[in-house]
Design a protein around this motif. Sequence first.
Motif, PDB file in Angstrom:
ATOM      1  N   ARG A 200       0.697  -1.158  -0.149  1.00  0.00           N
ATOM      2  CA  ARG A 200      -0.008  -0.077   0.062  1.00  0.00           C
ATOM      3  C   ARG A 200       0.698   1.372  -0.062  1.00  0.00           C
ATOM      4  NH1 ARG A 200      -3.517   0.023   5.045  1.00  0.00           N
ATOM      5  NH2 ARG A 200      -1.424  -0.821   5.915  1.00  0.00           N
ATOM      6  N   TYR A 201       0.605   2.278  -0.715  1.00  0.00           N
ATOM      7  CA  TYR A 201       1.174   3.467  -0.884  1.00  0.00           C
ATOM      8  C   TYR A 201       0.401   4.632  -1.155  1.00  0.00           C
ATOM      9  CZ  TYR A 201       0.809   3.084  -5.841  1.00  0.00           C
ATOM     10  OH  TYR A 201       0.278   3.116  -7.059  1.00  0.00           O
ATOM     11  N   GLN A 202       0.765   5.826  -0.944  1.00  0.00           N
ATOM     12  CA  GLN A 202       0.138   7.104  -1.240  1.00  0.00           C
ATOM     13  C   GLN A 202       0.966   8.061  -2.028  1.00  0.00           C
ATOM     14  OE1 GLN A 202      -3.414   8.358  -0.821  1.00  0.00           O
ATOM     15  NE2 GLN A 202      -3.907   6.381  -0.058  1.00  0.00           N
ATOM     16  N   VAL A 203       0.728   8.766  -2.740  1.00  0.00           N
ATOM     17  CA  VAL A 203       1.317   9.919  -3.550  1.00  0.00           C
ATOM     18  C   VAL A 203       1.065  11.072  -2.875  1.00  0.00           C
ATOM     19  CG1 VAL A 203       2.318  11.012  -5.848  1.00  0.00           C
ATOM     20  CG2 VAL A 203       1.704   8.443  -5.800  1.00  0.00           C
ATOM     21  N   VAL A 204       2.088  11.914  -2.455  1.00  0.00           N
ATOM     22  CA  VAL A 204       2.046  13.216  -1.794  1.00  0.00           C
ATOM     23  C   VAL A 204       2.672  14.026  -2.473  1.00  0.00           C
ATOM     24  CG1 VAL A 204       2.630  14.400   0.478  1.00  0.00           C
ATOM     25  CG2 VAL A 204       1.799  12.151   0.484  1.00  0.00           C
ATOM     26  N   HIS A 205       1.844  15.350  -2.904  1.00  0.00           N
ATOM     27  CA  HIS A 205       2.652  16.373  -3.398  1.00  0.00           C
ATOM     28  C   HIS A 205       2.824  17.582  -2.652  1.00  0.00           C
ATOM     29  CE1 HIS A 205       0.701  13.977  -6.604  1.00  0.00           C
ATOM     30  NE2 HIS A 205       1.744  14.398  -7.208  1.00  0.00           N
ATOM     31  N   GLY A 218      -1.210   3.652   7.569  1.00  0.00           N
ATOM     32  CA  GLY A 218      -0.604   3.166   9.032  1.00  0.00           C
ATOM     33  C   GLY A 218       0.712   3.293   9.123  1.00  0.00           C
ATOM     34  N   LYS A 219       1.117   2.976  10.391  1.00  0.00           N
ATOM     35  CA  LYS A 219       2.847   3.328  10.601  1.00  0.00           C
ATOM     36  C   LYS A 219       3.562   1.922  11.096  1.00  0.00           C
ATOM     37  CE  LYS A 219       1.359   7.718  12.484  1.00  0.00           C
ATOM     38  NZ  LYS A 219      -0.018   7.284  12.887  1.00  0.00           N
ATOM     39  N   PRO A 220       4.875   1.799  10.831  1.00  0.00           N
ATOM     40  CA  PRO A 220       5.588   2.712  10.305  1.00  0.00           C
ATOM     41  C   PRO A 220       5.479   2.604   8.534  1.00  0.00           C
ATOM     42  CG  PRO A 220       6.694   0.710  10.580  1.00  0.00           C
ATOM     43  CD  PRO A 220       5.262   0.642  11.174  1.00  0.00           C
ATOM     44  N   VAL A 221       6.052   3.781   8.041  1.00  0.00           N
ATOM     45  CA  VAL A 221       6.115   3.812   6.635  1.00  0.00           C
ATOM     46  C   VAL A 221       7.511   4.102   5.672  1.00  0.00           C
ATOM     47  CG1 VAL A 221       3.523   4.712   6.331  1.00  0.00           C
ATOM     48  CG2 VAL A 221       5.653   6.343   6.450  1.00  0.00           C
ATOM     49  N   LEU A 241      13.598   5.259   5.529  1.00  0.00           N
ATOM     50  CA  LEU A 241      12.490   4.074   5.999  1.00  0.00           C
ATOM     51  C   LEU A 241      12.302   4.248   7.566  1.00  0.00           C
ATOM     52  CD1 LEU A 241      14.883   1.181   4.946  1.00  0.00           C
ATOM     53  CD2 LEU A 241      12.864   2.210   3.737  1.00  0.00           C
ATOM     54  N   ASN A 242      11.294   3.466   8.033  1.00  0.00           N
ATOM     55  CA  ASN A 242      10.953   3.303   9.422  1.00  0.00           C
ATOM     56  C   ASN A 242      10.378   4.647  10.046  1.00  0.00           C
ATOM     57  OD1 ASN A 242      11.249   0.565   9.802  1.00  0.00           O
ATOM     58  ND2 ASN A 242      13.254   0.816   9.632  1.00  0.00           N
ATOM     59  N   ILE A 243       9.572   5.367   9.338  1.00  0.00           N
ATOM     60  CA  ILE A 243       8.913   6.651   9.863  1.00  0.00           C
ATOM     61  C   ILE A 243       7.549   6.437  10.473  1.00  0.00           C
ATOM     62  CG2 ILE A 243       8.017   8.830   9.099  1.00  0.00           C
ATOM     63  CD1 ILE A 243       9.933   8.742   6.777  1.00  0.00           C
ATOM     64  N   HIS A 244       7.659   6.778  11.939  1.00  0.00           N
ATOM     65  CA  HIS A 244       6.487   6.241  12.837  1.00  0.00           C
ATOM     66  C   HIS A 244       5.552   7.347  13.069  1.00  0.00           C
ATOM     67  CE1 HIS A 244       9.149   2.871  13.508  1.00  0.00           C
ATOM     68  NE2 HIS A 244       8.065   2.112  14.003  1.00  0.00           N
ATOM     69  N   HIS A 245       6.131   8.738  12.927  1.00  0.00           N
ATOM     70  CA  HIS A 245       5.334  10.035  13.643  1.00  0.00           C
ATOM     71  C   HIS A 245       5.446  10.943  12.428  1.00  0.00           C
ATOM     72  CE1 HIS A 245       5.307   7.858  17.243  1.00  0.00           C
ATOM     73  NE2 HIS A 245       6.952   7.998  17.262  1.00  0.00           N
ATOM     74  N   LEU A 246       4.261  11.957  12.464  1.00  0.00           N
ATOM     75  CA  LEU A 246       4.138  12.995  11.676  1.00  0.00           C
ATOM     76  C   LEU A 246       5.395  13.942  11.454  1.00  0.00           C
ATOM     77  CD1 LEU A 246       2.533  14.367   9.530  1.00  0.00           C
ATOM     78  CD2 LEU A 246       1.269  15.699  11.600  1.00  0.00           C
ATOM     79  N   PRO A 247       5.684  14.463  12.683  1.00  0.00           N
ATOM     80  CA  PRO A 247       7.150  15.181  12.497  1.00  0.00           C
ATOM     81  C   PRO A 247       8.294  14.396  11.948  1.00  0.00           C
ATOM     82  CG  PRO A 247       6.173  15.152  14.898  1.00  0.00           C
ATOM     83  CD  PRO A 247       5.579  14.169  13.986  1.00  0.00           C
ATOM     84  N   GLU A 248       8.324  13.087  12.211  1.00  0.00           N
ATOM     85  CA  GLU A 248       9.526  12.635  11.251  1.00  0.00           C
ATOM     86  C   GLU A 248       9.166  12.576   9.774  1.00  0.00           C
ATOM     87  OE1 GLU A 248      11.047   8.563  13.253  1.00  0.00           O
ATOM     88  OE2 GLU A 248       8.934   8.906  13.737  1.00  0.00           O
ATOM     89  N   ALA A 249       7.897  12.591   9.445  1.00  0.00           N
ATOM     90  CA  ALA A 249       7.587  12.307   7.992  1.00  0.00           C
ATOM     91  C   ALA A 249       7.701  13.910   7.469  1.00  0.00           C
ATOM     92  CB  ALA A 249       6.094  12.143   7.709  1.00  0.00           C
ATOM     93  N   GLU A 250       7.239  15.125   8.366  1.00  0.00           N
ATOM     94  CA  GLU A 250       7.665  16.247   7.518  1.00  0.00           C
ATOM     95  C   GLU A 250       9.129  16.637   7.359  1.00  0.00           C
ATOM     96  OE1 GLU A 250       3.750  18.507   9.473  1.00  0.00           O
ATOM     97  OE2 GLU A 250       5.652  18.496  10.763  1.00  0.00           O
ATOM     98  N   GLN A 270       4.984   4.608   1.665  1.00  0.00           N
ATOM     99  CA  GLN A 270       4.559   3.104   1.537  1.00  0.00           C
ATOM    100  C   GLN A 270       4.797   2.423   2.909  1.00  0.00           C
ATOM    101  OE1 GLN A 270       7.063   0.864  -1.207  1.00  0.00           O
ATOM    102  NE2 GLN A 270       5.292   0.072  -2.025  1.00  0.00           N
ATOM    103  N   GLU A 271       3.527   1.663   2.817  1.00  0.00           N
ATOM    104  CA  GLU A 271       3.646   0.731   4.201  1.00  0.00           C
ATOM    105  C   GLU A 271       5.186  -0.107   4.065  1.00  0.00           C
ATOM    106  OE1 GLU A 271       1.201  -2.676   4.524  1.00  0.00           O
ATOM    107  OE2 GLU A 271       0.915  -2.686   2.660  1.00  0.00           O
ATOM    108  N   MET A 272       5.770  -0.395   5.419  1.00  0.00           N
ATOM    109  CA  MET A 272       6.892  -1.067   5.618  1.00  0.00           C
ATOM    110  C   MET A 272       6.204  -2.625   5.682  1.00  0.00           C
ATOM    111  SD  MET A 272       9.590   0.572   5.811  1.00  0.00           S
ATOM    112  CE  MET A 272      10.557  -0.259   6.677  1.00  0.00           C
TER     113      MET A 272
END
Length: 390
Positions: A200-205, A218-221, A241-250, A270-272
């Motif tokens: 599963r994945y999402q494309v973010v612009h 879902g997490k991690p991604v 890899l292994n991003i669990h939280h929104l601040p990490e993702a940003e 993408q899901e891990m």
Amino acid sequence: MLSRSGGIAIVAADSAETHGFELYPLSDAFKDQVHGYFRAHVIQPTNPLDLGDLFDFDLYTTILEEVLKIEAVDGVLFQHGAVAEEREPSRRLITAARELSFRYQKPVALCYLTDEEELAYTKRTIGYPIFTEPFDALGALAVSRDHYLRQGIQKERPPVFAVDRARVKGIVQDALREKRDLLLPEAFEVIQAYGIPVARYQVVHQKDELKRALDEIGKPVAMKIVSPEISHKSDAGGVILNIHHLPEAEEAYERIKKLSGKEASAVVLQEMVSGGKEVILGTKQDPSFGPVVLFGLGGIYVEILQESSLRVAPISRPEAEEMISELKASRILRGVRGEPPSDINAMIDCLLRLSQLAVDFPEIEGIDINPVMALEKGAVAVDCRIVLKE
């Protein structure tokens, strides 16, 4: 079996049994047809077929072709002998036998009894395997038989799946017009259109799309760059890899967007996928053979074991099974030291679908699905690169 001599025909029949062949029982109609060619009508046609009463080499060719037309006949041993004045017609006969073998796609093993000079000349000029002993000729037929039985070519055709070919054609044509290879989301779409599962994945612009994507996946991604300028994402630092939280993702989003000379067009979340074994599936367009399919173990195994299997597409199910089983490392997929086995059938299905994709779109130069996670139940692609012909 066709032979100019009844004696060597008997020897060959014994050798045929040794190599596991059955002699096809000729029909009465066929035997009557051949018997009509004989001059003295003394020899009774049977299998082995003694042609000693015939001296018309064109009739030999006619009889050989009639035998090859019989659906239940898988191959022919043709034993021929020639003296000096028969050299030229014998060469024409052997050439005709070669052409008939290719035409009917059935092996004709030629056993040619003649002097050494003529034998050497014939082998050199005609370009077809020629034997001097029936045991050797039948041995070659047995090797050919066993090879094709292992391949399953005689029993099963490559499957044809219901796929979204129009969707793939549109993606490929758009990329060709723009003179580029496929972007990661496009590559995912292509293999999904042919039924190969993708994690599963999402494309973010935009950065403000991250929270929605994280909640849906879902997490991690893992986060991956999408850019026409960067094809090897990991080498460029474009995979985090292994991003669990929104601040990490940003934070990861900002790092990825700055990697390209121009801003990356998007980022994939993408899901891990946990558990399972990493395998590699791929295709390439070989200049001699056309589309070729590859299978091998990925991850830590690819550098240690350094083995993979190749087949010319399209492949059948037995061929896909053999691609996996022939690897020494296949026992890892079957489960070792208490580990659960991977879903071999799911990997076979992915190979068959990838084979169909490679055949359907010759404008695709190569596909690299690395890795595919082979799970206890199912298999999913985690990354994919598709290169188009220039």
